[in-house]
Design an enzyme around this catalytic site. Structure first.
Site, mmCIF file in Angstrom:
data_model
loop_
_atom_site.group_PDB
_atom_site.id
_atom_site.type_symbol
_atom_site.label_atom_id
_atom_site.label_comp_id
_atom_site.label_asym_id
_atom_site.label_seq_id
_atom_site.Cartn_x
_atom_site.Cartn_y
_atom_site.Cartn_z
ATOM 1 N N GLU A 1 0.827 -1.216 0.000
ATOM 2 C CA GLU A 1 0.000 0.000 0.000
ATOM 3 C C GLU A 1 0.851 1.252 0.000
ATOM 4 O O GLU A 1 1.840 1.333 0.741
ATOM 5 C CB GLU A 1 -0.887 -0.022 1.256
ATOM 6 N N HIS A 2 0.415 2.212 -0.824
ATOM 7 C CA HIS A 2 1.128 3.492 -0.964
ATOM 8 C C HIS A 2 2.564 3.285 -1.429
ATOM 9 O O HIS A 2 3.458 4.022 -1.024
ATOM 10 C CB HIS A 2 1.082 4.304 0.345
ATOM 11 N N ASP B 1 2.898 2.186 -4.960
ATOM 12 C CA ASP B 1 2.901 2.203 -6.440
ATOM 13 C C ASP B 1 3.522 3.488 -6.981
ATOM 14 O O ASP B 1 4.289 3.459 -7.937
ATOM 15 C CB ASP B 1 1.505 1.925 -7.038
ATOM 16 N N GLY C 1 -16.098 5.410 -3.171
ATOM 17 C CA GLY C 1 -15.394 6.053 -2.051
ATOM 18 C C GLY C 1 -15.022 5.063 -0.965
ATOM 19 O O GLY C 1 -14.829 5.436 0.187
ATOM 20 N N LEU D 1 -12.106 0.654 -3.203
ATOM 21 C CA LEU D 1 -12.128 -0.558 -4.032
ATOM 22 C C LEU D 1 -12.062 -0.203 -5.523
ATOM 23 O O LEU D 1 -12.419 -0.994 -6.384
ATOM 24 C CB LEU D 1 -13.368 -1.400 -3.722
ATOM 25 N N ASP E 1 -4.450 0.687 -9.530
ATOM 26 C CA ASP E 1 -5.876 0.384 -9.667
ATOM 27 C C ASP E 1 -6.258 0.105 -11.120
ATOM 28 O O ASP E 1 -6.953 -0.869 -11.420
ATOM 29 C CB ASP E 1 -6.721 1.545 -9.125
ATOM 30 N N TYR F 1 -3.959 11.964 0.645
ATOM 31 C CA TYR F 1 -3.250 11.291 -0.452
ATOM 32 C C TYR F 1 -2.181 12.150 -1.135
ATOM 33 O O TYR F 1 -1.012 11.756 -1.216
ATOM 34 C CB TYR F 1 -4.259 10.792 -1.493
#
Ligand code: GLA
Length: 410
Positions: free
Chosen positions: A45-46, A48, A143, A146, A193, A245
């Site tokens: 996570e975080h 990419d 939101g 996913l 994603d 983000y």
């Protein structure tokens, strides 16, 4: 006892409803359907946008687009007709030249920005976009972390590629969708994603090297191990832009500059170039250094998770998931009280092997590795007490890895 499991409607039913809506709205039959799934990220996570490794897979929730080309010589030959079945909203764009990009503009958060952004990105590749009418429906919760927006982008891009036989391969299609989101919508997301929505493979997780874009489908033999993936939706909406983000992206850029100096490594261009040994040499004494520690350790955890999966060692995978959550909570600071509560309740159960927040964080969902025979117990022991304590309408989805983008003619 209430059941907190949210089940998707059958795929065929959704397709038929969409075709009927298209006919009502545009007065003719669609020529084809394009279907792109949402995704859950197992681990990574975080990382990419730091050139790291990620391990997502497509879920049983998707965006469907029914399409038909507008006829040549029609005054709307170059126009775009958009109908959202879920919002019952119709918008027509009769552009004769490419719509202007939104670069540098405030966030474009109207639902039509996602399909428009894809058309804009397709046009800028010179790939011969003509007019289309599109009807869209989706059951990826919005939101919730996913990837509902990536699913819209990929489904729309898939429709255009199929309709006009565009020579765009899957990786280029994912990149084009990311560009639409970065430059037209205004969210600085990474590639994970759109990549997962396009290239995922049934019964596999997708290992993506976000630096080289090399990718590999890693078998996820869950059923044989008596395990299921349960996604718990905290029911706290996460606004990607309003959230931390873009701040996190900036802090990572600051960390690169700082580490270049502190490690005396002028060639360092991203946190992917930093290893555990490098971090051991310096003191973690600032916010950018804590962000860097998360990224460096998380990339190592993805490699370890892939290794565990090749041995079907799900206990090891579960441990790595929990470590990932703690790192996101403490070093990256993108968890929340609600997500910590969901993970805490889950990890207290002996039938849960691992749990962590998934996606950007600050709300949204957790991903849990759960014994299949205990899925109902999860609803009772995790979701029910969560709803009671927070007053929030949480739900859970039981899912298994699906194929990415599919397109077919009617
Ligand atoms: C969002 C972004 C992705 C990724 C994740 C965090 O989903 O769209 O590119 O950065 O957050 O891992």
């Amino acid at each position: 006892m209430a059941d907190f499991i949210d089940r998707p409607l059958p795929h065929e039913h959704r397709v038929e409803t969409l075709i009927a809506a298209f006919e009502r709205e545009f007065g003719r039959r669609p020529e084809g359907i394009s279907a792109a799934p949402g995704r859950v990220n197992l681990i990574g996570e975080h990382v990419d946008y730091n050139d790291g490794l990620v391990l997502p897979f497509a879920i049983e929730r998707s965006v469907l687009v029914a399409w038909a080309r507008t006829r040549p010589a029609n005054e709307r030959e170059l126009g775009l007709g958009l109908y959202s079945l879920d919002l019952d909203d119709r918008d027509d764009f009769g552009w004769l030249s490419p719509p202007a990009a939104q670069v540098g503009e405030p966030l474009n958060d109207d639902w039509t920005a996602y399909p428009q952004g894809v058309v804009w990105a397709l046009q800028s590749t010179g790939s011969g976009v003509r007019g289309m009418d599109l009807a869209i429906t989706g059951d990826v919760p919005q939101g919730a972390g996913l990837s509902s927006s990536a699913a819209v982008e990929v489904a729309v891009a898939g429709a255009f590629r199929d309709a006009f036989d565009m020579p765009i391969d899957d990786v280029a299609l994912a990149q084009l969708c990311q560009r639409a989101e970065n430059e037209f919508v205004g969210v600085r997301c990474g590639i994970m994603d759109q990549f997962a929505s396009t290239l995922s493979v049934r019964d596999h997780a997708l290992l993506i090297d976000c630096r080289s874009l090399a990718h590999d489908a890693v078998p996820l033999r869950l059923a044989r191990a008596g395990l299921a993936i349960v996604i718990a939706n905290s029911a706290v909406q996460r606004e990607l832009v309003a959230s931390a983000y873009n701040d996190r992206r900036r802090e990572c850029e600051e960390a690169v500059v700082e580490l270049r100096r502190r490690l005396d490594h002028p060639d360092l261009t991203s946190l992917r170039d930093v290893g555990a040994a490098d971090l051991a040499r310096i003191e973690i004494d600032s916010v950018p250094m804590r962000r860097a520690r998360h990224v460096v350790t998380e990339i190592a955890r993805v490699a370890a998770a892939v290794d565990a999966l090749t041995r079907d060692d799900f206990a090891a995978l579960g441990t790595l998931m929990v470590e990932s959550h703690l790192s996101l909570r403490d070093d990256y600071e993108v968890s929340s009280t609600e997500l910590d509560l969901l993970v805490g309740l889950a990890t207290a159960q002996e039938y849960v092997l691992g749990a962590r927040l998934t996606g950007a964080g600050c709300g949204g969902c957790t991903v849990n590795l759960v014994r299949t025979d205990a899925v109902d117990a999860f609803s009772r022991d995790v979701i029910a007490p969560y709803c009671e304590r927070t007053g929030l309408p949480a739900v859970m989805y039981v899912t298994a890895p699906q194929d990415g983008l599919r397109a077919w003619r009617l």
